[in-house]
Design an enzyme around this catalytic site. Structure first.
Site, PDB file in Angstrom:
ATOM      1  N   GLU A 191       0.855  -1.190   0.000  1.00 35.42           N
ATOM      2  CA  GLU A 191       0.000   0.000   0.000  1.00 35.42           C
ATOM      3  C   GLU A 191       0.888   1.236   0.000  1.00 35.42           C
ATOM      4  OE1 GLU A 191      -2.343   2.949  -0.064  1.00 35.42           O
ATOM      5  OE2 GLU A 191      -3.227   0.947  -0.274  1.00 35.42           O
ATOM      6  N   ARG A 233     -17.255   3.816   5.117  1.00 37.78           N
ATOM      7  CA  ARG A 233     -16.216   3.124   4.365  1.00 37.78           C
ATOM      8  C   ARG A 233     -15.032   2.730   5.260  1.00 37.78           C
ATOM      9  NH1 ARG A 233     -14.629   2.846  -1.174  1.00 37.78           N
ATOM     10  NH2 ARG A 233     -16.442   4.087  -1.740  1.00 37.78           N
ATOM     11  N   TYR A 244     -28.431   8.216   3.183  1.00 34.52           N
ATOM     12  CA  TYR A 244     -28.812   7.113   4.062  1.00 34.52           C
ATOM     13  C   TYR A 244     -28.072   7.268   5.393  1.00 34.52           C
ATOM     14  CZ  TYR A 244     -24.626   5.387   1.609  1.00 34.52           C
ATOM     15  OH  TYR A 244     -23.390   5.276   1.024  1.00 34.52           O
ATOM     16  N   ASP A 270     -11.393  -1.142  -9.414  1.00 35.92           N
ATOM     17  CA  ASP A 270     -11.355   0.068 -10.236  1.00 35.92           C
ATOM     18  C   ASP A 270     -10.178   0.089 -11.194  1.00 35.92           C
ATOM     19  OD1 ASP A 270     -13.655   1.118  -9.178  1.00 35.92           O
ATOM     20  OD2 ASP A 270     -12.662   2.510  -7.810  1.00 35.92           O
TER      21      ASP A 270
END
Length: 395
Positions: free
Chosen positions: A26, A99, A213, A293
């Site tokens: 990462e 998230r 939401y 993605d």
């Protein structure tokens, strides 16, 4: 594996369950997700549960009771999709997450897995695919390290460095979609009382739509405004507005007073231009492949970006369960099992946005069609997306 987002972490877990060792690289110095809400539909929820994470997921998720599809200028509910029976129908419920909460569940599971090693502050540079293996150069604080690996998975997002080296053509660069997302988290007590229920809402306006939401037990409301805008600078999240300014900017689209009040309640709205990339006829070459993605970026109008990355992860792990499969063979099988479905979701997501943004007589016809279908019919239209595909592991 390059990238420790939702897709990369899910893929690392799926590969470890398939008996493979994973080095997860990462580039950020710390794994933390920027952003707010994330919808996880049943097609991805089944897979996450199948990774053995159901208890942890339930603890941080919220399950909306319904999705309300609203006419934007007056708030009229055109259809109400009752979600109570979705677990029985699709094998998993609809859930929404912050998230960062979902990423932390996956990160903890990866940290607990002996077959997974995670390195932060490590950027994958160029690589060579030769003799059924990959030699890659990893840039870290102490310099450049060469690493030999059996294979490389690029799960490093829409601006994937792995994709850039795999497909080094200018025509493949991200292109602005003509749409911008504005995102905010609103304290529930600041939202209009009528919009605090544990339900998702979609408001359709000419050239724009709004989704909101609740999250974290209903303490906050995640709100996303998608609006057609002229070409923007290609850096995400470089601008912000307060709620009053964003509400004024939307005034010409005549949002209902209740919707305007919700937007005005957002203290800080952050700006994300939405980009697209040309569809790929293939996303694997030898011992290198792409995921999420990096392989198939999509606009968020079916709420399937993370879900399709999770489907990729499951398919990748399943490809390695074949006894004796080489990395190249497994990557080829993974691509073959996923590329048509992922491409279909990319196309359907863009059509959905066009449908949401209709104006004039087109919007009138759309609204009549939604009323005629009703909530049950609207949900059934996505059976192809939410039902378990052939070959996917059951939970």
């Amino acid at each position: 594996m390059a990238g420790a987002g939702i897709g990369g972490l899910s893929a690392a877990l799926a590969l470890a369950r398939a008996g493979r060792r994973v080095l997860l690289l990462e580039r950020a110095p710390k794994i933390e997700e920027v952003g707010a809400g994330l919808q996880i539909a049943p097609n991805a929820g089944r897979i996450l549960a199948g990774l053995g994470l159901e208890e942890e997921l339930r603890a941080v998720a919220l399950e909306p009771a319904a999705i309300n599809v609203r006419r934007g200028h007056d708030g009229a509910v055109l259809a109400r999709l009752d979600l109570a029976g979705t677990r029985a129908r699709y094998g998993a419920p609809f859930r929404v997450y912050h998230r960062g909460d979902l990423q932390q569940v996956l990160l903890q599971a990866a940290d607990d897995e002996p077959a997974i090693e995670i390195r932060t502050g490590a950027r994958v540079g160029d690589f060579e695919d030769c003799d059924g293996a990959v030699r890659l150069r990893v840039h870290a604080g102490e310099g450049v390290e060469e690493i030999a690996a059996a294979g490389l998975v690029g799960a490093d997002g829409q601006r994937s460095a792995v994709r850039g080296h795999l497909l080094p053509t200018e025509r493949d660069a991200p292109v602005y979609s003509g749409l911008t997302a504005w995102r905010a988290l609103v304290p529930a007590e600041s939202a209009p009382a009528a919009l605090r229920a544990r339900e998702s809402n979609l408001w359709m306006l000419t050239g724009a739509h709004v989704v909101h939401y609740p999250l974290r037990g209903g303490e906050i409301v995640n709100v996303v405004v998608i609006v057609a805008t002229p070409r923007q600078d290609d850096q995400a999240a470089v601008l912000s507005l307060d709620g009053a300014a964003l509400a004024r900017a939307l005034h010409g689209r005549r949002p209902a007073p209740m919707l305007s009040a919700l937007i005005e309640a957002g203290a800080v709205w952050r700006h994300w231009p939405l980009f697209a990339r040309p569809p790929l006829s293939r996303w694997s070459r030898g011992a290198v492949t792409l995921l999420g993605d990096a392989a198939h970026p999509m606009v968020p109008f079916l709420a399937q970006g993370a879900a399709q990355a999770i489907e990729d992860a499951e398919a990748l792990g399943r490809a390695f369960l074949t006894l004796g499969a080489s990395v190249e063979t497994a990557f080829s099988a993974y691509e073959k099992s996923r590329i048509d479905r992922a491409s279909r979701v990319v196309r359907a997501s863009r059509r959905q946005g066009d449908y949401f943004h209709l104006g004039g007589l087109g919007a009138v016809g759309r609204d009549l069609a939604i009323r005629a279908l009703g909530g049950r019919g609207m949900l059934a239209r996505n059976d192809w997306l939410y039902r378990q595909p052939r070959g996917q592991s059951a939970t």
